[in-house]
Design a protein around this motif. Structure first.
Motif, PDB file in Angstrom:
ATOM      1  N   VAL A   1      26.624  16.514  65.573  1.00 55.22           N
ATOM      2  CA  VAL A   1      25.715  16.517  66.722  1.00 55.22           C
ATOM      3  C   VAL A   1      26.444  15.868  67.891  1.00 55.22           C
ATOM      4  O   VAL A   1      26.734  14.671  67.873  1.00 55.22           O
ATOM      5  CB  VAL A   1      24.408  15.764  66.406  1.00 55.22           C
TER       6      VAL A   1
ATOM      7  N   THR B   1      17.970  17.701  68.233  1.00 54.55           N
ATOM      8  CA  THR B   1      18.594  18.447  67.130  1.00 54.55           C
ATOM      9  C   THR B   1      17.819  18.203  65.843  1.00 54.55           C
ATOM     10  O   THR B   1      17.403  17.082  65.547  1.00 54.55           O
ATOM     11  CB  THR B   1      20.058  18.018  66.959  1.00 54.55           C
TER      12      THR B   1
ATOM     13  N   HIS C   1      26.337  21.209  66.591  1.00 51.21           N
ATOM     14  CA  HIS C   1      25.248  21.220  67.565  1.00 51.21           C
ATOM     15  C   HIS C   1      25.818  20.707  68.888  1.00 51.21           C
ATOM     16  O   HIS C   1      25.923  19.498  69.101  1.00 51.21           O
ATOM     17  CB  HIS C   1      24.101  20.330  67.085  1.00 51.21           C
TER      18      HIS C   1
ATOM     19  N   VAL D   1      17.335  12.694  67.301  1.00 50.30           N
ATOM     20  CA  VAL D   1      17.617  13.783  66.370  1.00 50.30           C
ATOM     21  C   VAL D   1      16.897  13.536  65.045  1.00 50.30           C
ATOM     22  O   VAL D   1      16.506  12.414  64.736  1.00 50.30           O
ATOM     23  CB  VAL D   1      19.133  13.935  66.103  1.00 50.30           C
TER      24      VAL D   1
END
Length: 449
Positions: A345, A352, A316, A382
């Motif tokens: 991430v 995310t 991500h 996230v």
């Protein structure tokens, strides 16, 4: 004083370098300086890394250095005849009969007489043979080959780029949607060979594609397959990407997908594996545009001494993207299944949402499942999670079915089919979903019609 340490090379490691040196001038595009430079850098990268082994974390459970003891000669296109009956036997009747635009690759060569090139071009797709295009590649292929989510530390991918001898380039222009799937069939047989292919798939802005990659073999001869498919999904585009692997058990199967997902795009992938002595499926996927989604799932059904490794890396890199992964393994006798799933991430990739799950059904006490889910999170807003389970068939459920008059073998098959079905149901294309459901029933040796 610090002494230099020379890396030990096995006979097979050196054999692949020797194979390249012997074949270099005869490989497709050898006279093209751009291709020659790509190959030279790739073989240097491979030579520096060597075959991966258990001390390399990503290959901890699949020691390729110890399993791969020789380098088979490169496959050469001989124009060997392949009949519809042979395709049906190798792929299974349901898959072979699926309504689709066929692209058939035999011994690494795209075979026009077995493929629907005219139909694909009429539908708005551009198709090239990598074997031919490397001599004078179209601009879009030159801009993409070796550049879609590259993995510089993966020796298998580097070796593929150095030795690529065939494959296809497929491009869907902006807004193009095909009326049926593209079926990319890799089929090989005959003498023991190394088959090294590279595919490039571009789904441009607003386009949509259903793509099935099938890998099968004829004759039960040994095959060392190394295939890479590079995929770029443009803004607001969609790709449903399915792989079927049912090669003969003498095969080594190494297949890598390199995926780049642009803004507001949708990528759905499914991998189904029942064949090969040793198989490793790698998916490297990277979000490069905001608001996109990824759903990767799969099922592996293995028995005897088969070894099947699924390794997944999802990056991500930008905000507001969603990823889901679900993999199911059914393992019998002394089969071994491996799942390695990693979600990264990056800093700044806020909002995310990433989740993954791996589950195994062990049908014998000697089967083994190794699962390593990972999260690396460098952002603070996230939602991420992962999980893994393994176990045996629920005896209470089995008794419930038997108490209602279902024979034990069929009751077991029903429970296994239901376990795998949770992943298969994620396939959006109805024809593909039904074909793979029947393929799992075929592996079980039952019919649910």
């Amino acid at each position: 004083m610090e002494l230099p340490v020379k890396q030990f090379q096995t006979r097979a490691e050196q054999a692949f370098v020797d194979l390249f040196n012997a074949a270099e001038q005869g490989l497709p595009g050898a006279s093209n300086p751009w291709v020659a430079d790509l190959r030279a850098k790739a073989i240097d990268a491979y030579a520096a890394l060597g075959l991966p082994h258990r001390r390399v974390e990503a290959w901890k459970y699949t020691d390729l250095r110890s399993r791969l003891t020789e380098a088979l000669p490169l496959a050469r296109a001989t124009g060997a005849a392949v009949t519809e009956a042979e395709l049906e036997k190798a792929l299974g009747a349901e898959i072979a009969g699926l309504p689709a635009y066929r692209l058939v690759i035999v011994e690494g060569e795209l075979r026009a007489e077995l493929s629907d090139l005219v139909g694909l071009k009429s539908a708005g797709a551009e198709v090239v043979s990598i074997t031919e295009a490397l001599h004078k590649p179209p601009r879009w292929l030159k801009a993409a080959l070796g550049k879609i989510n590259p993995q510089d530390r993966d020796p298998v991918v580097a070796l593929n780029l150095a030795l690529m001898s065939g494959g296809v380039g497929l491009r869907l222009g902006k807004g193009v949607t095909l009326d049926k799937p593209v079926h990319l069939i890799h089929i090989d047989g005959g003498e023991p060979v190394s088959v090294v292919t590279r595919n490039v798939v571009l789904v441009e802005d607003g386009a949509s594609l259903d793509l099935l990659e099938s890998y099968a073999s004829l004759g039960g001869r040994e095959i060392q397959r190394n295939a890479v498919t590079e995929v770029e999904i443009g803004d607001r585009a969609g790709l449903n990407h399915v792989k079927l692997q049912r090669e003969e058990e003498a095969a080594f199967h190494l297949v890598t997908w390199l995926v780049k997902i642009d803004a507001d795009a949708n990528y759905k992938a499914f991998q189904f594996s029942t064949g090969a002595a040793l198989s490793r499926s790698q998916i490297y996927a990277a979000f490069t545009g905001e608001g996109s989604s990824l759903d990767v799932s799969g099922a592996l059904l293995m028995r005897d001494h088969q070894h099947c490794d699924t390794t997944l890396l999802v990056e991500h890199r930008v905000p507001r993207c969603t990823s889901r992964e679900l993999f199911k393994a059914v393992l019998d006798n002394e089969a071994r299944g491996v799942f390695q799933g990693k979600i990264v991430v990056s800093p700044g990739a806020q909002k995310t949402d990433g989740k993954q799950m791996a589950q195994a059904l062990l049908l014998s006490e000697t089967a083994e499942f190794d699962s390593k889910p990972e999260l690396e999170i460098f952002a603070d807003d996230v939602v991420c999670g992962h999980g893994s389970t393994s176990g045996q068939i629920d005896e209470d459920l089995l008794f419930y079915l038997e108490a209602r008059g279902i024979p034990e073998d069929q009751a077991r098959a029903l429970l296994i089919q239901a376990f795998v079905g949770e992943a298969v149901e994620r396939i959006e294309h109805e024809g593909l979903r039904e074909a793979l459901a029947k393929a799992s029933a075929e592996w079980l040796g039952v019919s649910f019609d």
